[in-house]
Scaffold this motif. Structure first.
Motif, short mmCIF file in Angstrom:
data_model
loop_
_atom_site.label_atom_id
_atom_site.label_comp_id
_atom_site.label_asym_id
_atom_site.label_seq_id
_atom_site.Cartn_x
_atom_site.Cartn_y
_atom_site.Cartn_z
N ARG A 118 0.81 -1.20 0.00
CA ARG A 118 0.00 0.00 0.00
C ARG A 118 0.85 1.26 0.00
N HIS A 119 2.15 1.12 0.13
CA HIS A 119 3.03 2.27 0.15
C HIS A 119 3.13 2.89 -1.25
N PRO A 120 2.84 4.16 -1.38
CA PRO A 120 2.96 4.80 -2.70
C PRO A 120 4.41 5.12 -3.04
N VAL A 121 4.64 5.39 -4.28
CA VAL A 121 5.95 5.85 -4.76
C VAL A 121 5.93 7.37 -4.82
N LYS A 122 6.94 7.97 -4.28
CA LYS A 122 7.03 9.43 -4.22
C LYS A 122 8.12 9.92 -5.17
N ILE A 123 7.75 10.81 -6.09
CA ILE A 123 8.72 11.46 -6.97
C ILE A 123 8.95 12.86 -6.43
N VAL A 124 10.16 13.14 -6.00
CA VAL A 124 10.49 14.43 -5.40
C VAL A 124 11.03 15.37 -6.47
N VAL A 125 10.53 16.61 -6.42
CA VAL A 125 10.95 17.66 -7.35
C VAL A 125 11.45 18.84 -6.53
N GLY A 126 12.55 19.44 -6.95
CA GLY A 126 13.16 20.52 -6.17
C GLY A 126 12.65 21.91 -6.47
N PHE A 127 11.58 22.00 -7.26
CA PHE A 127 11.05 23.30 -7.64
C PHE A 127 9.55 23.34 -7.43
N GLU A 128 9.01 24.53 -7.39
CA GLU A 128 7.61 24.71 -7.01
C GLU A 128 6.63 24.17 -8.05
N ALA A 129 5.41 23.99 -7.60
CA ALA A 129 4.34 23.52 -8.48
C ALA A 129 4.08 24.53 -9.59
N GLY A 130 3.79 24.02 -10.78
CA GLY A 130 3.48 24.88 -11.91
C GLY A 130 4.63 25.13 -12.85
N GLY A 131 5.85 24.77 -12.43
CA GLY A 131 7.02 24.95 -13.28
C GLY A 131 7.22 23.78 -14.23
N ALA A 132 8.26 23.87 -15.04
CA ALA A 132 8.51 22.84 -16.05
C ALA A 132 8.77 21.48 -15.42
N MET A 133 9.63 21.42 -14.39
CA MET A 133 9.96 20.14 -13.76
C MET A 133 8.74 19.54 -13.08
N ASP A 134 7.97 20.36 -12.41
CA ASP A 134 6.77 19.89 -11.72
C ASP A 134 5.74 19.36 -12.73
N THR A 135 5.55 20.09 -13.80
CA THR A 135 4.59 19.67 -14.83
C THR A 135 4.98 18.32 -15.42
N LEU A 136 6.27 18.16 -15.72
CA LEU A 136 6.76 16.89 -16.24
C LEU A 136 6.56 15.79 -15.21
N ALA A 137 6.92 16.06 -13.96
CA ALA A 137 6.83 15.04 -12.91
C ALA A 137 5.41 14.52 -12.75
N ARG A 138 4.44 15.41 -12.79
CA ARG A 138 3.04 14.99 -12.59
C ARG A 138 2.52 14.19 -13.79
N THR A 139 2.94 14.58 -14.97
CA THR A 139 2.57 13.81 -16.16
C THR A 139 3.19 12.43 -16.12
N PHE A 140 4.46 12.38 -15.75
CA PHE A 140 5.19 11.12 -15.67
C PHE A 140 4.64 10.23 -14.56
N ALA A 141 4.31 10.82 -13.42
CA ALA A 141 3.80 10.06 -12.28
C ALA A 141 2.50 9.34 -12.63
N THR A 142 1.63 10.01 -13.35
CA THR A 142 0.36 9.40 -13.75
C THR A 142 0.59 8.16 -14.61
N ARG A 143 1.49 8.29 -15.56
CA ARG A 143 1.79 7.17 -16.46
C ARG A 143 2.51 6.04 -15.74
N LEU A 144 3.46 6.39 -14.86
CA LEU A 144 4.20 5.36 -14.13
C LEU A 144 3.28 4.61 -13.17
N SER A 145 2.36 5.32 -12.57
CA SER A 145 1.40 4.69 -11.67
C SER A 145 0.57 3.64 -12.41
N ALA A 146 0.10 3.99 -13.59
CA ALA A 146 -0.69 3.04 -14.37
C ALA A 146 0.16 1.84 -14.78
#
Length: 323
Positions: free
Chosen positions: A29-57
């Motif tokens: 039941r433990h989730p996987v956490k992808i850590v990003v060093g920059f705030e929400a809404g930036g390029a790295m964060d946007t990529l991370a959230r897109t990638f996280a959705t796909r990796l989760s599936a």
């Protein structure tokens, strides 16, 4: 996939992202956490959230993004470096966290980043030099003319001290022979907002956070700090095309594990990531966000990073950026 990798996958699907053995049901039941060093809404964060959705599936387990903002990504990188190497904590990093902070700024927050285990290179994106749509600056030559007229030089915003955007800005100023005032922010979202609110003159950012403003013409792209033009901005020239040498960097993004993680675990995750980046839907999403798939697997990523490290050290020495 060989027998060892198949066995590891079976264990991980049983419940725990660890090389060695399957864990109990609670661990599943433990989730996987992808850590990003920059705030929400930036390029790295946007990529991370897109990638996280796909990796989760792909992995059939929750994957979410955690933003640990500060010190140009060094705080997030050091946090992941010291996390348990069980595969439940990953870092999505760029050259800032891996090379610029440890080498250029020598931040204490960089800690044990060099001991992290590289998994795979996922993508790359252009770094865009932009100004407001109503600015009198239309080309690089205008920067060279306008900067000396200001006591502190023109100001530029970046995602923070030690970010690749910061380095590009410093490099451009040096190449143009002008003084620029660096204004660091916690990420591209707030840096972009500062340009739009007329608090700074220029902005260096990934394409994702500025694309809507470019499309509405509230911003103007002046140049691309990459070796080639962006597919999303085919009419915007690179620095090299405009005669500025030494202002070309690859803004890549890759996945890292904490120090002490096994090569078997890194190999397993590399295979899973490869399946994600081969998906045409994911490729289309990245391209719409201004990224390009630039996958390198576990075995390819390590020598790539070694070459990058040598390149950055040489660049810093040559240009006198080491402090």
């Amino acid at each position: 996939m060989n027998y060892a990798a198949t066995l590891i996958r079976a264990c991980l699907l049983c419940g725990l992202l660890m090389s060695g053995a399957c864990a109990d049901k609670a661990a599943s039941r433990h989730p996987v956490k992808i850590v990003v060093g920059f705030e929400a809404g930036g390029a790295m964060d946007t990529l991370a959230r897109t990638f996280a959705t796909r990796l989760s599936a792909r992995m059939q387990r929750p994957v979410y993004v955690e933003n640990r903002v500060g010190a140009g990504g060094a705080i997030a990188a050091n946090y992941v470096a010291q996390s348990r190497p069980d595969g439940n904590t990953l870092l999505l990093a760029s050259p800032a966290e891996i090379f610029i902070n440890p080498i250029y700024t020598r931040r204490k927050e960089s800690g044990e980043v060099d001991e992290m285990v590289p998994v795979a290179k996922v993508s790359s994106a252009p770094i865009v030099l932009a100004t407001r749509g109503d600015s009198a600056i239309h080309q690089l030559g205008d920067i060279a003319i306008a900067a000396p007229k200001n006591a502190h030089g023109l100001s530029f915003a970046s995602s923070g001290v030690g970010s690749l955007q910061h380095l590009v800005g410093e490099s451009m100023g040096k190449a143009l022979g002008v003084e620029l005032l660096h204004i660091p922010y916690g990420g591209a979202a707030s840096a972009t907002a500062s340009l739009m609110s007329n608090q700074v003159d220029l902005l260096f950012a990934g394409l994702a956070p500025v694309a809507p403003h470019l499309e509405s013409q509230k911003m103007r792209a002046l140049s691309i700090a990459s070796a080639h033009r962006s597919k999303r901005l085919p009419d915007v020239p690179t620095f090299q095309e405009q005669g500025l040498q030494g202002v070309s960097f690859e803004y890549w993004q890759g996945i890292f594990l904490p120090k002490g993680a096994s090569s078997e675990l890194a190999l397993f995750l590399s295979v899973e990531i490869n399946e994600v980046v081969k998906d045409t839907g994911f490729v289309d999403q990245l391209e719409n966000l201004g990224f390009e798939v630039a996958y390198k697997d576990y075995k390819q990523f390590k020598p790539f990073l070694q070459a990058e490290g040598q390149s950055y050290r040489s660049f810093f020495r040559k240009n006198g950026f080491l402090n």
